[in-house]
Design a protein around this motif. Structure first.
Motif, PDB file in Angstrom:
ATOM      1  N   THR A  97      17.270  -4.483 -13.680  1.00 15.74           N
ATOM      2  CA  THR A  97      16.099  -5.259 -13.265  1.00 15.74           C
ATOM      3  C   THR A  97      14.884  -4.997 -14.157  1.00 15.74           C
ATOM      4  O   THR A  97      13.785  -5.452 -13.852  1.00 15.74           O
ATOM      5  CB  THR A  97      15.729  -4.932 -11.808  1.00 15.74           C
ATOM      6  N   GLU A  98      15.108  -4.262 -15.244  1.00 18.52           N
ATOM      7  CA  GLU A  98      14.044  -3.950 -16.203  1.00 18.52           C
ATOM      8  C   GLU A  98      12.860  -3.267 -15.532  1.00 18.52           C
ATOM      9  O   GLU A  98      11.694  -3.583 -15.793  1.00 18.52           O
ATOM     10  CB  GLU A  98      13.596  -5.224 -16.939  1.00 18.52           C
ATOM     11  N   THR A  99      13.149  -2.312 -14.652  1.00 19.17           N
ATOM     12  CA  THR A  99      12.100  -1.566 -13.959  1.00 19.17           C
ATOM     13  C   THR A  99      12.135  -0.072 -14.294  1.00 19.17           C
ATOM     14  O   THR A  99      11.347   0.701 -13.756  1.00 19.17           O
ATOM     15  CB  THR A  99      12.230  -1.730 -12.429  1.00 19.17           C
ATOM     16  N   ARG A 100      13.036   0.341 -15.165  1.00 18.98           N
ATOM     17  CA  ARG A 100      13.200   1.765 -15.477  1.00 18.98           C
ATOM     18  C   ARG A 100      11.915   2.360 -16.067  1.00 18.98           C
ATOM     19  O   ARG A 100      11.570   3.514 -15.790  1.00 18.98           O
ATOM     20  CB  ARG A 100      14.360   1.932 -16.457  1.00 18.98           C
ATOM     21  N   ASP A 101      11.190   1.571 -16.856  1.00 25.41           N
ATOM     22  CA  ASP A 101       9.998   2.108 -17.514  1.00 25.41           C
ATOM     23  C   ASP A 101       8.842   2.339 -16.546  1.00 25.41           C
ATOM     24  O   ASP A 101       7.850   2.976 -16.908  1.00 25.41           O
ATOM     25  CB  ASP A 101       9.546   1.193 -18.656  1.00 25.41           C
TER      26      ASP A 101
ATOM     27  N   ASP B 169       0.807  -1.218   0.000  1.00 29.67           N
ATOM     28  CA  ASP B 169       0.000   0.000   0.000  1.00 29.67           C
ATOM     29  C   ASP B 169       0.842   1.272   0.000  1.00 29.67           C
ATOM     30  O   ASP B 169       0.321   2.367   0.188  1.00 29.67           O
ATOM     31  CB  ASP B 169      -0.959   0.007   1.198  1.00 29.67           C
ATOM     32  N   LEU B 170       2.164   1.152  -0.219  1.00 28.34           N
ATOM     33  CA  LEU B 170       3.016   2.337  -0.279  1.00 28.34           C
ATOM     34  C   LEU B 170       2.690   3.155  -1.519  1.00 28.34           C
ATOM     35  O   LEU B 170       2.573   2.616  -2.618  1.00 28.34           O
ATOM     36  CB  LEU B 170       4.495   1.922  -0.304  1.00 28.34           C
ATOM     37  N   SER B 171       2.560   4.468  -1.330  1.00 26.86           N
ATOM     38  CA  SER B 171       2.204   5.329  -2.465  1.00 26.86           C
ATOM     39  C   SER B 171       3.421   5.993  -3.089  1.00 26.86           C
ATOM     40  O   SER B 171       3.283   6.863  -3.950  1.00 26.86           O
ATOM     41  CB  SER B 171       1.204   6.404  -2.016  1.00 26.86           C
ATOM     42  N   PHE B 172       4.618   5.609  -2.664  1.00 26.29           N
ATOM     43  CA  PHE B 172       5.838   6.133  -3.285  1.00 26.29           C
ATOM     44  C   PHE B 172       5.943   5.628  -4.720  1.00 26.29           C
ATOM     45  O   PHE B 172       5.400   4.577  -5.068  1.00 26.29           O
ATOM     46  CB  PHE B 172       7.071   5.691  -2.499  1.00 26.29           C
ATOM     47  N   THR B 173       6.677   6.351  -5.538  1.00 31.42           N
ATOM     48  CA  THR B 173       6.950   5.851  -6.879  1.00 31.42           C
ATOM     49  C   THR B 173       7.973   4.720  -6.805  1.00 31.42           C
ATOM     50  O   THR B 173       8.699   4.576  -5.812  1.00 31.42           O
ATOM     51  CB  THR B 173       7.510   6.965  -7.785  1.00 31.42           C
ATOM     52  N   ALA B 174       8.046   3.944  -7.871  1.00 29.46           N
ATOM     53  CA  ALA B 174       9.021   2.853  -7.928  1.00 29.46           C
ATOM     54  C   ALA B 174      10.438   3.394  -7.754  1.00 29.46           C
ATOM     55  O   ALA B 174      11.268   2.801  -7.056  1.00 29.46           O
ATOM     56  CB  ALA B 174       8.886   2.108  -9.251  1.00 29.46           C
ATOM     57  N   GLU B 175      10.721   4.538  -8.386  1.00 31.88           N
ATOM     58  CA  GLU B 175      12.053   5.127  -8.280  1.00 31.88           C
ATOM     59  C   GLU B 175      12.364   5.529  -6.837  1.00 31.88           C
ATOM     60  O   GLU B 175      13.487   5.329  -6.350  1.00 31.88           O
ATOM     61  CB  GLU B 175      12.172   6.341  -9.190  1.00 31.88           C
ATOM     62  N   GLU B 176      11.382   6.056  -6.135  1.00 32.93           N
ATOM     63  CA  GLU B 176      11.577   6.441  -4.730  1.00 32.93           C
ATOM     64  C   GLU B 176      11.820   5.210  -3.861  1.00 32.93           C
ATOM     65  O   GLU B 176      12.629   5.253  -2.926  1.00 32.93           O
ATOM     66  CB  GLU B 176      10.370   7.224  -4.226  1.00 32.93           C
TER      67      GLU B 176
ATOM     68  N   GLU C 265       5.796  -6.968 -10.559  1.00 29.38           N
ATOM     69  CA  GLU C 265       6.482  -5.685 -10.723  1.00 29.38           C
ATOM     70  C   GLU C 265       7.006  -5.172  -9.380  1.00 29.38           C
ATOM     71  O   GLU C 265       8.125  -4.654  -9.297  1.00 29.38           O
ATOM     72  CB  GLU C 265       5.526  -4.671 -11.359  1.00 29.38           C
ATOM     73  N   ARG C 266       6.196  -5.308  -8.339  1.00 26.32           N
ATOM     74  CA  ARG C 266       6.654  -4.890  -6.999  1.00 26.32           C
ATOM     75  C   ARG C 266       7.869  -5.698  -6.570  1.00 26.32           C
ATOM     76  O   ARG C 266       8.792  -5.167  -5.945  1.00 26.32           O
ATOM     77  CB  ARG C 266       5.526  -5.040  -5.974  1.00 26.32           C
TER      78      ARG C 266
ATOM     79  N   HIS D 131       5.708   5.163 -11.712  1.00 23.60           N
ATOM     80  CA  HIS D 131       4.469   4.499 -11.307  1.00 23.60           C
ATOM     81  C   HIS D 131       4.446   4.343  -9.786  1.00 23.60           C
ATOM     82  O   HIS D 131       5.471   4.099  -9.159  1.00 23.60           O
ATOM     83  CB  HIS D 131       4.346   3.122 -11.958  1.00 23.60           C
ATOM     84  N   ARG D 132       3.276   4.450  -9.201  1.00 22.75           N
ATOM     85  CA  ARG D 132       3.122   4.259  -7.764  1.00 22.75           C
ATOM     86  C   ARG D 132       3.275   2.779  -7.419  1.00 22.75           C
ATOM     87  O   ARG D 132       2.729   1.913  -8.101  1.00 22.75           O
ATOM     88  CB  ARG D 132       1.745   4.756  -7.297  1.00 22.75           C
ATOM     89  N   PHE D 133       4.020   2.531  -6.343  1.00 27.33           N
ATOM     90  CA  PHE D 133       4.297   1.150  -5.942  1.00 27.33           C
ATOM     91  C   PHE D 133       3.006   0.374  -5.697  1.00 27.33           C
ATOM     92  O   PHE D 133       2.900  -0.811  -6.047  1.00 27.33           O
ATOM     93  CB  PHE D 133       5.168   1.157  -4.682  1.00 27.33           C
ATOM     94  N   ASN D 134       2.012   1.040  -5.096  1.00 32.06           N
ATOM     95  CA  ASN D 134       0.765   0.337  -4.766  1.00 32.06           C
ATOM     96  C   ASN D 134      -0.105   0.072  -5.986  1.00 32.06           C
ATOM     97  O   ASN D 134      -1.141  -0.578  -5.884  1.00 32.06           O
ATOM     98  CB  ASN D 134      -0.027   1.102  -3.704  1.00 32.06           C
ATOM     99  N   GLU D 135       0.299   0.581  -7.158  1.00 31.86           N
ATOM    100  CA  GLU D 135      -0.454   0.323  -8.380  1.00 31.86           C
ATOM    101  C   GLU D 135       0.200  -0.738  -9.257  1.00 31.86           C
ATOM    102  O   GLU D 135      -0.328  -1.082 -10.316  1.00 31.86           O
ATOM    103  CB  GLU D 135      -0.603   1.630  -9.170  1.00 31.86           C
TER     104      GLU D 135
END
Length: 258
Positions: A125-129, A87-94, A142-143, A133-137
């Motif tokens: 890790t092929e997560t740059r794209d 439920d974290l609302s941080f972005t993936a980059e954060e 992907e998480r 995006h918000r972690f909780n989405e």
């Protein structure tokens, strides 16, 4: 690198782990395998210092693990658990940048070096794209990949992972484990990894520790562990063990118990 002697852990009146002794050398990848409920995750929590053993001791770089401060430990050791806080609302980059926290000075934000490392591990890790995006989405897979990028950004000497291939499809299972193996070789990284898949454990690990009902059954090379009698004893199945035609390591084929 890390040495554990006669570790034991109690849960109420029950010993969930008893008399576990192991040693992991620098640059080695040790796989921990065993059936559900055998104590794999509990052992990882003891080895990482997340929990204290009721008996025994863990030494990291020849020093008792409990003598390290949290920040000192975080600069040397990174841990990926099975539990995801979805439920974290941080972005993936954060989220990935959180792996750089042990190196931050108070009141100062990320440095250009931090940003460079985060970009690199997100590429690997092929997560740059999905960085904005918000972690909780994100999906479970992907998480998981973002969480793996976070511990990679920490740049530890010792990395512990509890079922890192959970939620991942075959492509990303292999991609993540390939990256870990490459990182192990490039940086002389030491890895302790819990895996359910015996074939993946045999392909990527240098040695294996087998647990059953909280006890250590065997600790040895891939061929010492992936052999019919032991697999049948631990898992209650009758496997067919074959030699991988390319890697020349033992692989487990399953047959029906009917």
């Amino acid at each position: 690198m890390l040495k554990a002697t006669r570790l034991a852990k109690k849960l109420g009146q029950w010993w969930v782990l008893n008399d576990i002794t192991l040693e992991v050398k620098a640059g080695e990848m040790l796989g921990i395998i065993g059936p559900n409920g055998s104590g794999k995750s509990t052992l990882l929590r003891l080895l990482s210092g997340e929990e204290k053993p009721d008996q025994g001791e863990v030494l990291f770089l020849e020093k008792p693990l409990h003598e390290y401060s949290l920040q000192e430990r975080a600069k040397q050791l990174a841990v990926l658990t099975q539990e995801q806080v979805s439920d974290l609302s941080f972005t993936a980059e954060e989220i990935v940048m959180m792996g750089r926290h042990p190196y931050h000075r108070s009141f100062f934000g990320p440095t250009p070096e931090d940003e460079r490392i985060v970009c690199r591990v997100m590429d690997e890790t092929e997560t740059r794209d999905m960085k904005l995006h918000r972690f909780n989405e994100l999906s479970g897979g992907e998480r998981q990949r973002v969480s793996i990028a976070r511990v990679m950004a920490q740049e530890p000497k010792l990395l512990m992972l509890d079922e890192p291939t959970t939620y991942l499809d075959i492509h990303y299972q292999l991609a993540v484990l390939d990256r870990l193996k490459a990182w192990q070789k490039e940086s002389f990284l030491t890895v302790i990894i819990v895996l359910h898949d015996l074939n993946l454990a045999a392909q990527y690990c240098d040695s294996l520790l087998v647990l059953k009902e909280g006890r250590q059954v065997r600790n040895g090379t891939i061929r010492q562990v992936i052999e019919p009698r032991l697999v049948e004893e631990v898992y209650g199945i009758r496997p067919v063990i074959v030699n991988h035609p390319i890697l020349h390591i033992p692989q487990v084929l399953l047959t029906s118990n009917c």
